[in-house]
Structures are given as structure tokens and as C-alpha cells.
Design a protein around this motif. Sequence first.
Motif, PDB file in Angstrom:
ATOM      1  N   ARG A  27      -2.145 -15.443  44.006  1.00  0.00           N
ATOM      2  CA  ARG A  27      -3.280 -16.379  43.643  1.00  0.00           C
ATOM      3  C   ARG A  27      -4.044 -15.776  42.646  1.00  0.00           C
ATOM      4  O   ARG A  27      -4.639 -16.706  41.746  1.00  0.00           O
ATOM      5  CB  ARG A  27      -3.898 -16.624  44.912  1.00  0.00           C
ATOM      6  N   ALA A  28      -4.592 -14.603  42.593  1.00  0.00           N
ATOM      7  CA  ALA A  28      -5.350 -14.103  41.474  1.00  0.00           C
ATOM      8  C   ALA A  28      -4.908 -14.144  40.124  1.00  0.00           C
ATOM      9  O   ALA A  28      -5.357 -14.354  39.326  1.00  0.00           O
ATOM     10  CB  ALA A  28      -5.707 -12.546  41.976  1.00  0.00           C
ATOM     11  N   PHE A  29      -3.238 -13.993  40.283  1.00  0.00           N
ATOM     12  CA  PHE A  29      -2.553 -13.785  38.906  1.00  0.00           C
ATOM     13  C   PHE A  29      -2.570 -15.210  38.484  1.00  0.00           C
ATOM     14  O   PHE A  29      -2.683 -15.418  37.347  1.00  0.00           O
ATOM     15  CB  PHE A  29      -1.264 -13.129  39.202  1.00  0.00           C
ATOM     16  N   VAL A  30      -2.360 -15.979  39.267  1.00  0.00           N
ATOM     17  CA  VAL A  30      -2.280 -17.515  38.757  1.00  0.00           C
ATOM     18  C   VAL A  30      -3.555 -17.924  38.229  1.00  0.00           C
ATOM     19  O   VAL A  30      -3.693 -18.650  37.292  1.00  0.00           O
ATOM     20  CB  VAL A  30      -1.430 -18.655  39.902  1.00  0.00           C
ATOM     21  N   ASP A  31      -4.505 -17.726  39.041  1.00  0.00           N
ATOM     22  CA  ASP A  31      -6.046 -18.351  38.748  1.00  0.00           C
ATOM     23  C   ASP A  31      -6.253 -17.585  37.593  1.00  0.00           C
ATOM     24  O   ASP A  31      -7.122 -18.150  36.640  1.00  0.00           O
ATOM     25  CB  ASP A  31      -6.970 -18.098  39.705  1.00  0.00           C
ATOM     26  N   GLU A  32      -6.104 -16.342  37.060  1.00  0.00           N
ATOM     27  CA  GLU A  32      -6.358 -15.618  35.850  1.00  0.00           C
ATOM     28  C   GLU A  32      -5.852 -16.225  34.619  1.00  0.00           C
ATOM     29  O   GLU A  32      -6.230 -16.292  33.542  1.00  0.00           O
ATOM     30  CB  GLU A  32      -5.754 -14.108  36.076  1.00  0.00           C
ATOM     31  N   GLY A  33      -4.537 -17.007  34.834  1.00  0.00           N
ATOM     32  CA  GLY A  33      -4.051 -17.561  33.497  1.00  0.00           C
ATOM     33  C   GLY A  33      -2.960 -16.729  33.146  1.00  0.00           C
ATOM     34  O   GLY A  33      -2.959 -15.455  33.313  1.00  0.00           O
ATOM     35  N   ALA A  34      -2.152 -17.387  32.118  1.00  0.00           N
ATOM     36  CA  ALA A  34      -1.224 -16.757  31.317  1.00  0.00           C
ATOM     37  C   ALA A  34      -1.811 -15.586  30.270  1.00  0.00           C
ATOM     38  O   ALA A  34      -2.717 -15.846  29.765  1.00  0.00           O
ATOM     39  CB  ALA A  34      -0.234 -17.499  30.846  1.00  0.00           C
ATOM     40  N   PRO A  35      -1.259 -14.321  30.015  1.00  0.00           N
ATOM     41  CA  PRO A  35      -1.769 -13.493  29.163  1.00  0.00           C
ATOM     42  C   PRO A  35      -1.265 -14.060  27.826  1.00  0.00           C
ATOM     43  O   PRO A  35      -0.621 -14.865  27.609  1.00  0.00           O
ATOM     44  CB  PRO A  35      -0.984 -12.282  29.236  1.00  0.00           C
ATOM     45  N   GLN A  36      -2.215 -13.769  26.924  1.00  0.00           N
ATOM     46  CA  GLN A  36      -2.008 -14.316  25.609  1.00  0.00           C
ATOM     47  C   GLN A  36      -0.971 -14.128  24.753  1.00  0.00           C
ATOM     48  O   GLN A  36      -0.434 -14.932  23.992  1.00  0.00           O
ATOM     49  CB  GLN A  36      -3.286 -13.845  24.571  1.00  0.00           C
ATOM     50  N   GLY A  37      -0.302 -12.788  24.906  1.00  0.00           N
ATOM     51  CA  GLY A  37       1.048 -12.414  24.587  1.00  0.00           C
ATOM     52  C   GLY A  37       2.306 -13.393  24.963  1.00  0.00           C
ATOM     53  O   GLY A  37       3.095 -13.602  24.013  1.00  0.00           O
ATOM     54  N   ARG A  38       2.147 -14.058  26.001  1.00  0.00           N
ATOM     55  CA  ARG A  38       3.307 -14.809  26.435  1.00  0.00           C
ATOM     56  C   ARG A  38       3.170 -16.304  25.989  1.00  0.00           C
ATOM     57  O   ARG A  38       4.358 -17.191  25.964  1.00  0.00           O
ATOM     58  CB  ARG A  38       3.192 -15.002  27.902  1.00  0.00           C
ATOM     59  N   THR A  39       1.985 -16.695  25.587  1.00  0.00           N
ATOM     60  CA  THR A  39       1.757 -18.199  25.186  1.00  0.00           C
ATOM     61  C   THR A  39       2.640 -18.257  23.752  1.00  0.00           C
ATOM     62  O   THR A  39       2.950 -19.462  23.429  1.00  0.00           O
ATOM     63  CB  THR A  39       0.307 -18.377  25.061  1.00  0.00           C
ATOM     64  N   ALA A  40       2.823 -17.234  22.977  1.00  0.00           N
ATOM     65  CA  ALA A  40       3.396 -17.493  21.633  1.00  0.00           C
ATOM     66  C   ALA A  40       4.943 -17.487  21.857  1.00  0.00           C
ATOM     67  O   ALA A  40       5.767 -18.086  21.120  1.00  0.00           O
ATOM     68  CB  ALA A  40       3.107 -16.447  20.909  1.00  0.00           C
ATOM     69  N   ALA A  41       5.525 -16.860  23.075  1.00  0.00           N
ATOM     70  CA  ALA A  41       6.804 -16.748  23.190  1.00  0.00           C
ATOM     71  C   ALA A  41       7.529 -18.223  23.906  1.00  0.00           C
ATOM     72  O   ALA A  41       8.298 -18.262  23.929  1.00  0.00           O
ATOM     73  CB  ALA A  41       7.335 -15.594  23.930  1.00  0.00           C
ATOM     74  N   THR A  42       6.601 -19.053  24.603  1.00  0.00           N
ATOM     75  CA  THR A  42       6.903 -20.092  25.288  1.00  0.00           C
ATOM     76  C   THR A  42       7.807 -21.057  24.255  1.00  0.00           C
ATOM     77  O   THR A  42       9.040 -21.436  24.624  1.00  0.00           O
ATOM     78  CB  THR A  42       5.785 -20.835  25.695  1.00  0.00           C
ATOM     79  N   PRO A  43       7.588 -21.254  23.115  1.00  0.00           N
ATOM     80  CA  PRO A  43       8.324 -22.336  22.217  1.00  0.00           C
ATOM     81  C   PRO A  43       9.706 -22.001  22.314  1.00  0.00           C
ATOM     82  O   PRO A  43      10.623 -22.707  22.210  1.00  0.00           O
ATOM     83  CB  PRO A  43       7.325 -22.529  21.090  1.00  0.00           C
ATOM     84  N   ALA A  44       9.789 -20.583  22.025  1.00  0.00           N
ATOM     85  CA  ALA A  44      11.238 -20.325  21.569  1.00  0.00           C
ATOM     86  C   ALA A  44      11.842 -20.238  22.797  1.00  0.00           C
ATOM     87  O   ALA A  44      13.261 -20.584  22.828  1.00  0.00           O
ATOM     88  CB  ALA A  44      10.840 -18.496  21.031  1.00  0.00           C
TER      89      ALA A  44
END
Length: 73
Positions: A27-44
Amino acid sequence: MAHNPHAPQGQGPEGNHDPAGSTQMFRAFVDEGAPQGRTAATPAASSSSRVGLIAGVIAVVVVLGAVAWLALG
């Protein structure tokens, strides 16, 4: 369904203590949000999964066509 001897029996998840702390950590991980490095890889990743899905659908259509051709031929 497999029996999990470590799972609490007879009660819902609310109010139970998690001795390993895994639920609280998740729950702490989910509430923290996604790390910034992973948001760029999502569209690919989305694009590659779409290509895989299209290739899978085409393969299924080809296999079904071959089966129908053999059955009717």
C-alpha cells in the motif's frame, strides 16, 4: 483453490495484523506513485504489446483458416 496456511481464516482483510508487513509495504508503494523513470517507458511497452496482440490475432486467424481448409478440403 489451493489452501494457504498463512492466510487469515474467517475474517475480511480489514482489521487483521499482517505479521510480514507485506500488505502495508504494498500500500505504501502504491500510494507513493510510480517512479519518474518508469513513466517514460510506458508508451513503448504499450506499443509493443499492441503489436504482439495484432500478431497473435493474425496467427489465430491463419490457424483457423488452415483448419477449416483441411476440414472442408
